[in-house]
Scaffold this motif. Structure first.
Motif, short mmCIF file in Angstrom:
data_model
loop_
_atom_site.label_atom_id
_atom_site.label_comp_id
_atom_site.label_asym_id
_atom_site.label_seq_id
_atom_site.Cartn_x
_atom_site.Cartn_y
_atom_site.Cartn_z
N GLY A 59 -11.17 2.90 -2.44
CA GLY A 59 -10.14 3.57 -3.22
C GLY A 59 -10.64 3.80 -4.64
O GLY A 59 -11.68 3.27 -5.03
N ILE A 78 0.83 -1.20 0.00
CA ILE A 78 0.00 0.00 0.00
C ILE A 78 0.88 1.26 0.00
O ILE A 78 0.47 2.31 -0.48
N PRO A 82 -3.93 0.77 -9.56
CA PRO A 82 -3.20 -0.40 -9.06
C PRO A 82 -3.38 -0.68 -7.58
O PRO A 82 -3.17 -1.80 -7.14
N HIS A 83 -3.79 0.34 -6.78
CA HIS A 83 -3.90 0.12 -5.33
C HIS A 83 -5.32 -0.18 -4.89
O HIS A 83 -5.59 -0.25 -3.69
N CYS A 89 -8.48 -1.57 -3.42
CA CYS A 89 -8.49 -2.51 -2.27
C CYS A 89 -8.45 -3.97 -2.70
O CYS A 89 -9.32 -4.44 -3.43
N GLY A 142 -8.91 -6.40 -0.74
CA GLY A 142 -9.87 -7.20 0.04
C GLY A 142 -11.32 -6.83 -0.23
O GLY A 142 -12.21 -7.24 0.51
N MET A 198 -6.24 8.49 1.70
CA MET A 198 -4.90 7.99 1.39
C MET A 198 -4.15 9.20 0.83
O MET A 198 -4.75 10.15 0.33
N ARG A 233 2.13 -7.59 -5.15
CA ARG A 233 0.71 -7.87 -5.31
C ARG A 233 0.50 -9.16 -6.10
O ARG A 233 -0.41 -9.93 -5.85
N ARG A 260 -0.85 10.84 -1.63
CA ARG A 260 0.05 10.62 -2.77
C ARG A 260 1.07 11.76 -2.84
O ARG A 260 0.81 12.85 -2.34
N THR A 315 -11.41 -1.97 8.97
CA THR A 315 -12.29 -1.37 7.97
C THR A 315 -13.66 -2.04 7.94
O THR A 315 -14.69 -1.39 8.07
N GLY A 347 -15.09 4.20 -1.76
CA GLY A 347 -14.82 3.70 -0.42
C GLY A 347 -13.65 2.71 -0.38
O GLY A 347 -12.91 2.65 0.61
N HIS A 362 5.60 -2.68 -6.18
CA HIS A 362 4.22 -2.90 -5.78
C HIS A 362 3.60 -4.05 -6.58
O HIS A 362 2.98 -4.95 -6.02
N ILE A 395 -9.90 -13.17 8.94
CA ILE A 395 -8.52 -12.84 8.56
C ILE A 395 -7.53 -13.73 9.32
O ILE A 395 -6.53 -14.17 8.76
N TYR A 422 -11.55 10.27 0.65
CA TYR A 422 -12.60 9.42 0.07
C TYR A 422 -13.97 9.78 0.63
O TYR A 422 -14.96 9.79 -0.08
C1 HEM Z 1 -15.12 -2.13 4.01
C2 HEM Z 1 -13.91 -2.62 4.09
C3 HEM Z 1 -12.70 -2.04 3.43
C4 HEM Z 1 -12.48 -0.75 3.00
C5 HEM Z 1 -13.40 0.45 3.10
C6 HEM Z 1 -11.14 -0.74 2.42
C7 HEM Z 1 -10.55 0.38 1.83
C8 HEM Z 1 -9.33 0.38 1.20
C9 HEM Z 1 -8.72 1.54 0.59
C10 HEM Z 1 -9.33 2.94 0.55
C11 HEM Z 1 -7.52 1.16 0.07
C12 HEM Z 1 -6.46 2.04 -0.54
C13 HEM Z 1 -6.49 2.26 -1.98
C14 HEM Z 1 -5.43 3.21 -2.47
O1 HEM Z 1 -4.41 3.56 -1.84
O2 HEM Z 1 -5.64 3.65 -3.59
C15 HEM Z 1 -7.37 -0.25 0.37
C16 HEM Z 1 -6.25 -1.01 0.01
C17 HEM Z 1 -6.04 -2.29 0.48
N1 HEM Z 1 -6.93 -3.09 1.18
FE1 HEM Z 1 -8.80 -2.58 1.75
N2 HEM Z 1 -10.60 -1.99 2.52
C18 HEM Z 1 -11.51 -2.82 3.13
C19 HEM Z 1 -11.34 -4.15 3.42
C20 HEM Z 1 -10.20 -4.88 3.22
C21 HEM Z 1 -9.99 -6.26 3.58
C22 HEM Z 1 -11.04 -7.15 4.21
C23 HEM Z 1 -8.70 -6.57 3.24
C24 HEM Z 1 -7.94 -7.85 3.39
C25 HEM Z 1 -8.37 -9.01 3.60
C26 HEM Z 1 -8.11 -5.42 2.64
C27 HEM Z 1 -6.82 -5.34 2.13
C28 HEM Z 1 -6.29 -4.28 1.44
C29 HEM Z 1 -4.95 -4.27 0.88
C30 HEM Z 1 -3.93 -5.39 0.96
C31 HEM Z 1 -4.79 -3.02 0.26
C32 HEM Z 1 -3.55 -2.51 -0.48
C33 HEM Z 1 -3.67 -2.75 -1.96
C34 HEM Z 1 -2.53 -2.21 -2.78
O3 HEM Z 1 -1.86 -1.25 -2.36
O4 HEM Z 1 -2.29 -2.75 -3.87
N3 HEM Z 1 -9.04 -4.39 2.64
N4 HEM Z 1 -8.49 -0.70 1.05
#
Ligand code: HEM
Length: 413
Positions: free
Chosen positions: A359, A95, A363-364, A366, A368, A305, A106, A307, A258, A357, A102, A158, A330
């Motif tokens: 993102g 992230i 590439p980033h 979410c 999950g 987030m 990933r 940048r 989250t 919500g 990255h 998790i 967001y």
């Molecule tokens: C309602 C629940 C969730 C919300 C609102 C949420 C929101 C976000 C947001 C806003 C980002 C960042 C995007 C960016 O920087 O552009 C993100 C990235 C990420 N989320 Fe979630 N998330 C949620 C649930 C989860 C869950 C359940 C997991 C894991 C099991 C998870 C794993 C990740 C990971 C690993 C990233 C980084 C992805 C990357 O940088 O390539 N998230 N999430």
């Protein structure tokens, strides 16, 4: 145009009631160009140059799409202040990285999520949600919905995914709360200048847990993600020990803090909007997916987030220079009237609903999101079927700029 007489860098701003913060976002959105704020003075890092607050949907889409210009890796995406290099061991995961590192990370991690593993966890979500509602019914009305219901599902899923035994659930819960505790004294303590020490200590505790687990799984692999990550050597690619630790910390924190809040916001929104709740329960299976998107839009569990510009660039009529910081709010973009008519209305049938919500596209986005949607849908579905009169009390909110969180919320049925 009214002058901006509030400061997004002031911790006290984030203790204000949500309606006041939303009014502040509305005022920022009405400006012709993004407002500029000084950075907070945090003590553990030099004071940075300040940042532009992006609050319009169009800006967030464009910044997210153009990740080569709007970098996550130069000082980090999860903090406005550049994170010192010594934090990388714990928080340097994907992230807070740019391509090609990255993309490599990933890719390795996504390949460890095999279709078989994902299927298995989809079934586990249903079983776990049913058991949580059994316990809720046994406990009876008046308990804390956050700790007894909303937090339990993502925590169990998790941890099971990673291969963490049930005896450590409390430990993971406690330390991930500290890491995303923001300014909240319930989690980070009373001493205003010490939170960072507590956060690093908690990250160190989680690192020990995963390193122990990894050592076991290397010699005796099981059917879990840590085993897949320490044994699989896909196309010669494997995570280093530091990459495993920081990925683990990212996943337990992102996976827990989250989704829990989305479920809590969900019950709260359904309580204060009985008309939408009635509409939903008329056709639960048909309308729940739309309701879950609307809950994530209005709840926006992740507020921002950050940048940093890799070169001079003009976006939607504003010029930015190389090295400028922009913060993607967001929650603010999810209330942009240019995209969401009547943005404060909770409308479970809203269509289209291109919220950010999880993102913006890029590439980033979410990793999950699929799992989170599943968890929120199954948990709320199970509750509305088996405890149809459940009501949320007043939320006790987390004091944080980063997470739009609910720490405690009584429920009655
Ligand atoms: C309602 C629940 C969730 C919300 C609102 C949420 C929101 C976000 C947001 C806003 C980002 C960042 C995007 C960016 O920087 O552009 C993100 C990235 C990420 N989320 Fe979630 N998330 C949620 C649930 C989860 C869950 C359940 C997991 C894991 C099991 C998870 C794993 C990740 C990971 C690993 C990233 C980084 C992805 C990357 O940088 O390539 N998230 N999430």
């Amino acid at each position: 145009m009214t002058a901006i007489d509030f400061d997004l860098s002031d911790p006290q701003f984030w203790a204000r009631p949500p309606e006041e913060r939303e009014t502040a976002y509305d005022r920022l959105r009405a400006l012709e160009h993004p407002a500029f704020f000084d950075e907070p003075d945090v003590g553990y890092a030099p004071k940075g140059p300040g940042y532009y607050a992006l609050v319009k949907h169009a800006d967030i889409l464009e910044a997210s799409r153009n990740a080569d210009i709007f970098a996550s890796g130069r000082g980090g995406a999860t903090s406005i202040v550049d994170t010192p290099p010594e934090f990388a061991e714990y928080f340097g995961s994907m992230i807070n990285m740019d391509d090609p590192r990255h993309a490599r990370l990933r890719r390795i991690v996504s390949r460890a999520f095999t279709p078989k593993m994902i299927k298995q966890f989809e079934a586990d979500v249903q079983t776990a949600a049913a058991a949580i509602v059994d316990d809720l019914l046994a406990k009876g009305s008046g308990c804390d919905f956050v700790t007894e219901v909303a937090a339990r599902l993502p925590l169990k899923i998790i941890c099971d995914m990673m291969g963490i035994a049930e005896e450590h659930y409390g430990f993971v819960f406690e330390h991930s709360n500290v890491i995303l505790g923001g300014f909240d004294t319930e989690y980070v303590g009373e001493e205003a200048d010490k939170p960072i020490d507590r956060i690093l200590r908690s990250a160190g505790e989680l690192q020990h847990l995963v390193q122990d687990l990894a050592a076991h799984r290397r010699s005796a692999p099981a059917n879990d993600l840590v085993s897949a990550l320490v044994t699989a050597n896909i196309d010669g690619e494997q995570l280093t020990s530091d990459e495993l630790s920081s990925f683990f910390i990212l996943l337990v924190v992102a996976g827990n803090e989250t989704t829990r809040n989305a479920i809590s916001h969900g019950l709260r929104l359904l309580t204060v909007h009985p008309d939408q709740r009635a509409l939903l329960t008329e056709d639960l299976d048909g309308r729940l997916p739309g309701a879950v998107e609307e809950i994530v839009r209005l709840g926006s569990p992740v507020n921002f987030m950050r940048r940093k510009l890799t070169r001079d660039h003009e976006m939607n009529g504003t010029r930015y220079r190389e090295g400028d910081k922009v913060v993607l709010f967001y929650l603010a973009a999810n209330r942009d009237p240019e995209v969401f008519p009547d943005p404060y209305r909770f409308d479970i049938a809203r269509s289209p609903n291109p919220h950010v919500g999880y993102g913006g596209p890029g590439p980033h986005f979410c990793m999950g999101a699929h799992l989170a949607r599943r968890e929120i849908t199954v948990m709320l579905g199970e509750l509305l079927r088996r405890v149809p009169d459940i009501q949320a009390g007043q939320p006790d909110r987390l004091h944080s700029a980063f997470i739009n969180g609910i720490k405690h919320m009584e429920c009655a049925f």
